[in-house]
Structure formats: C-alpha cells, structure tokens
Design an enzyme around this catalytic site. Structure first.
Site, PDB file in Angstrom:
ATOM      1  N   ASP A   1     119.236  26.103  74.952  1.00 21.57           N
ATOM      2  CA  ASP A   1     119.156  25.330  76.192  1.00 21.57           C
ATOM      3  C   ASP A   1     120.203  24.227  76.146  1.00 21.57           C
ATOM      4  O   ASP A   1     120.249  23.451  75.192  1.00 21.57           O
ATOM      5  CB  ASP A   1     117.745  24.741  76.306  1.00 21.57           C
ATOM      6  CG  ASP A   1     117.454  24.187  77.686  1.00 21.57           C
ATOM      7  OD1 ASP A   1     116.297  24.260  78.112  1.00 21.57           O
ATOM      8  OD2 ASP A   1     118.384  23.672  78.332  1.00 21.57           O
TER       9      ASP A   1
ATOM     10  N   ASP B   1     121.026  27.201  82.652  1.00 21.28           N
ATOM     11  CA  ASP B   1     121.404  26.544  81.390  1.00 21.28           C
ATOM     12  C   ASP B   1     120.524  26.974  80.208  1.00 21.28           C
ATOM     13  O   ASP B   1     120.388  26.249  79.234  1.00 21.28           O
ATOM     14  CB  ASP B   1     121.343  25.019  81.546  1.00 21.28           C
ATOM     15  CG  ASP B   1     119.935  24.513  81.778  1.00 21.28           C
ATOM     16  OD1 ASP B   1     119.060  25.312  82.152  1.00 21.28           O
ATOM     17  OD2 ASP B   1     119.703  23.307  81.576  1.00 21.28           O
ATOM     18  N   GLU B   2     119.945  28.156  80.309  1.00 18.76           N
ATOM     19  CA  GLU B   2     118.988  28.605  79.295  1.00 18.76           C
ATOM     20  C   GLU B   2     119.202  30.069  78.943  1.00 18.76           C
ATOM     21  O   GLU B   2     119.351  30.902  79.833  1.00 18.76           O
ATOM     22  CB  GLU B   2     117.588  28.515  79.899  1.00 18.76           C
ATOM     23  CG  GLU B   2     116.646  27.560  79.255  1.00 18.76           C
ATOM     24  CD  GLU B   2     115.311  27.706  79.949  1.00 18.76           C
ATOM     25  OE1 GLU B   2     114.349  28.056  79.267  1.00 18.76           O
ATOM     26  OE2 GLU B   2     115.252  27.499  81.182  1.00 18.76           O
TER      27      GLU B   2
HETATM   28 MG   LIG Z   1     118.676  22.302  79.844  1.00 21.79          MG
END
Ligand SMILES: [Mg+2]
Length: 399
Positions: free
Chosen positions: A23, A117-118
C-alpha cells in the site's frame, strides 16, 4: 497436522501461500510532495472545499490533530487550521499508480491491483530461490528510489492478514507474519482493523462488548452469524486468520463491454451518439456497483461492409460517465471516417482496478456527482435504465 481437523488439499495449499499486500503511504499526499518538495513535512489536506466536501487524503501531520480521510473537510480544517488544503490532481495520481503497477508487474508474475494505491502479490514458490520477504523488500526500495513514492507492505499466508500487517507497518515499513502465528498477531488489535469490518460493524460489535479481535476469535461463530448475518462467518474466519481468497491476477480481471448490432445499418449520427451515451451510462453504473474503476476505454465500429475498427485510449482511473462520455465521443469521431453506413457499435472499459472513485476530490463536479448518485439509487430501487440522461434515450430510429 492435528488429526481432529479436516483439511482439504486446497486449504493446505492456501496455508502455504506467500501473499504480500502493498500500500502506497498516503498516496495522494506523496504525489503532491513529489511535485513540490516544499510540502514535505507540512500538514496537508486533499479534497474539495465546498460545503459537503470530504477529505480524500491527508498527511500524517494532520492525523495528530485527529483528522482522517472521509471526514468532512469543514471539520478537518477546524481541527487542523494550519493545514494546506489542495484540490488534488486525479490525472497525476493515475499516472503514478500505473508507474507502480508496471514496476510490480516486471517483478512478480501474479499480482492484483486492489485499488489505485494497493496491490496484492502472490509470491508463492519464489521463496525457494530467494526469500520472499527480501524480494518484497527490494521491490519496495525500487518504488521509493525509481518512482519516489514510499510504501508499506505486509507478508503472510493470506490477503486479510497481510493487509492488516501493512496497516501495522505503516508508515514506510514492512512486516512479516509467520505461518502459524496469524491468530496471536491479530488477537490484541481492535476489531476495526479487520478489512471486512467497517465503521458500522465495528460500532455494532463494540455495542456487544467486542473490542479486540481476540474476543471475536473466542466467540462461537453462530453468535456472530446471528448478529451479523452472512458476514458473521467470514468475519469470524478472518479474525482467526482464515482467508483462502486467491490473488486475482491482473490479466483475469475482466473488462465490461457492450455491443449493439442494428437491424438496419445506419449513418444517423444523432442516433449513434445516443446509443453510445446509453452504453456508457449502463457500463459505468456496472463499474460503480462492482465497485471498480476503468483505466482504458475502447470504442468499436463495424461498417456495413464488415470492415471492423477499434480505437482505445487510456484514461485516469474513473467510473464516472461524465468523465468517460467525452472520451467515448472523441474515439467515435476519430473512428468514423468512411462515408459508409454502420452496422455495429460497441464500448469497452478495461484495465479495471478495484475501489470507489474519490468522488469529492472534484468540487466543481458536485452537482454532476449528486446527479449520478441519485440515478444509481433510483436504478437500484426500480431496475436498470429506469432513469437515464435524456440524450441516451432510444430514439426509435435506425433499429
Ligand atoms: Mg494507501
């Protein structure tokens, strides 16, 4: 293995997995700081500034004041008056998201992009040659060095435990949970740390006197099922570190598409545009329900002589028809260059990533967003296409 436990081969394999959850740390904030290093170390709020705007992202400096994402922006500014407020740049965020995912793709064959974002990486089997933890750690350093973005990761035998581990490792850290130690790792943490447990469920559990994951582990699963319905069992399983969900490889993430062959070939541009609008609306609604965002739009046309052409364009990740429609129209304009009737048109959204659009990032679009949400609500209640924009209504021509 304990003789009392019936375990299938699949489950056995799942217990030996090496799953990494990565992340990017306060992703939007980090991207803003890449562009302007003066923002380094300063409290930063990203999101709209309108009446109903919420915080899409906030820097760690603001969290000390009690700010968190999804909080009303008004409240966040009151709690942290010295914070710099920015609107955000969705296009840049999508660009960096793609940079990171292509770096990961080079290094690890099986990965899933869970949101902008993961990422989940299945590194099972790679440990024979190198340590998976070392490999993941090198990847993290490459993202920091080559792209300039900090990230954290967790490594364990399942997606759930790895995601929780990432949360514990943040910011800019890494954490491994050894096979067999999942339960003691989870036990002392608050129930809200489980990815499945949202704010509502957490406060419901707290109302039952359940604060730590340990209590969930010790509860009879039936009790949870009674209180939380179907989710009860999954929550109990995850609390006990049981999660067999596979990492869904990138290439298997389906696209959504729609095609229409006309009964009579047509060159009626107004009609064709209306069909494109209707398809785009239906498909983007489908994305929002999944919920997913698309990163690539394709339009297809087939002329009366069966000459078939497609054009595609990458776009900042979105599920909003207001953002997708101009792209669809633009692609259609570039495609339709022969003076010939058309027998088929189609629209496809691919490069799907999980997650909701950070809607409130774009305050100038508030009205449009409210309209979209209202349409989705009505269609969810009364069935598809109960409500659609007027231009997308079938005109009855050409079919
Ligand atoms: Mg994040």
């Amino acid at each position: 293995m304990n003789n009392n436990v019936n375990i299938t081969n699949n489950q056995m394999e799942a217990l030996c997995r090496q799953v990494v959850h990565m992340d990017l740390d306060s992703f939007f904030v980090s991207v803003e700081r890449l562009k302007d290093s003066r923002l380094e170390g300063r409290p930063l709020l990203i999101g709209g500034t309108g009446e109903r705007a919420v915080v899409a992202a906030c820097s760690y400096e603001t969290r000390a004041c009690g700010v968190h994402s999804a909080m009303p922006m008004k409240l966040a500014r009151r709690l942290c008056p010295e914070a710099i407020v920015m609107n955000g740049d969705h296009e840049r965020y999508s660009h960096y998201s793609r940079e990171v995912s292509s770096l990961i793709r080079e290094a690890v064959p099986v990965f899933e992009q869970a949101s902008i974002d993961e990422f989940y990486l299945d590194m099972t089997g790679m440990e024979r040659f190198f340590g998976t933890f070392t490999l993941a750690s090198e990847l993290r350093q490459r993202v920091a060095k080559e792209i300039g973005l900090p990230l954290s990761f967790g490594l364990s035998t399942s997606k759930t435990v790895s995601k929780v581990a990432t949360g514990e490792a943040k910011p800019n850290g890494q954490l491994r949970v050894e096979a067999g130690t999942e339960k003691p790792f989870l036990a002392p943490l608050p129930v809200g740390r489980l990815p499945m447990v949202g704010e509502k469920t957490a406060s419901m559990l707290q109302g039952m006197g359940v604060n730590r994951i340990q209590t969930l582990q010790q509860m009879p699963v039936r009790l949870l099922e009674r209180a939380l319905g179907q989710n009860g069992r999954s929550i109990w399983e995850r609390a006990n570190g049981i999660d067999l969900t596979p990492v869904e490889p990138y290439q298997e993430q389906k696209s959504v598409s729609s095609e229409e062959t006309f009964t009579h070939d047509t060159a009626d541009i107004a009609f064709l545009r209306a069909r494109l609008i209707a398809m785009t609306e239906a498909l983007s609604q489908q994305l929002r329900r999944m919920p997913k965002l698309t990163g690539c739009v394709t339009v297809k046309i087939r002329y009366a002589d069966f000459d078939t052409r497609t054009r595609q364009q990458t776009v900042p990740y979105t599920a909003s028809d207001q953002r997708l429609l101009p792209v669809v129209h633009h692609l259609f304009d570039r495609l339709y260059e022969r003076r010939l009737m058309i027998r088929l048109i189609g629209v496809r959204f691919s490069h799907l990533v999980g997650g909701h659009e950070p809607l409130d990032l774009f305050q100038d679009r508030q009205e449009a967003i409210r309209l979209t949400q209202a349409i989705d609500r009505l269609n969810a209640r009364f069935g598809d296409r109960t409500v659609a924009r007027a231009a997308g209504q079938p005109s009855g021509r050409g079919r």
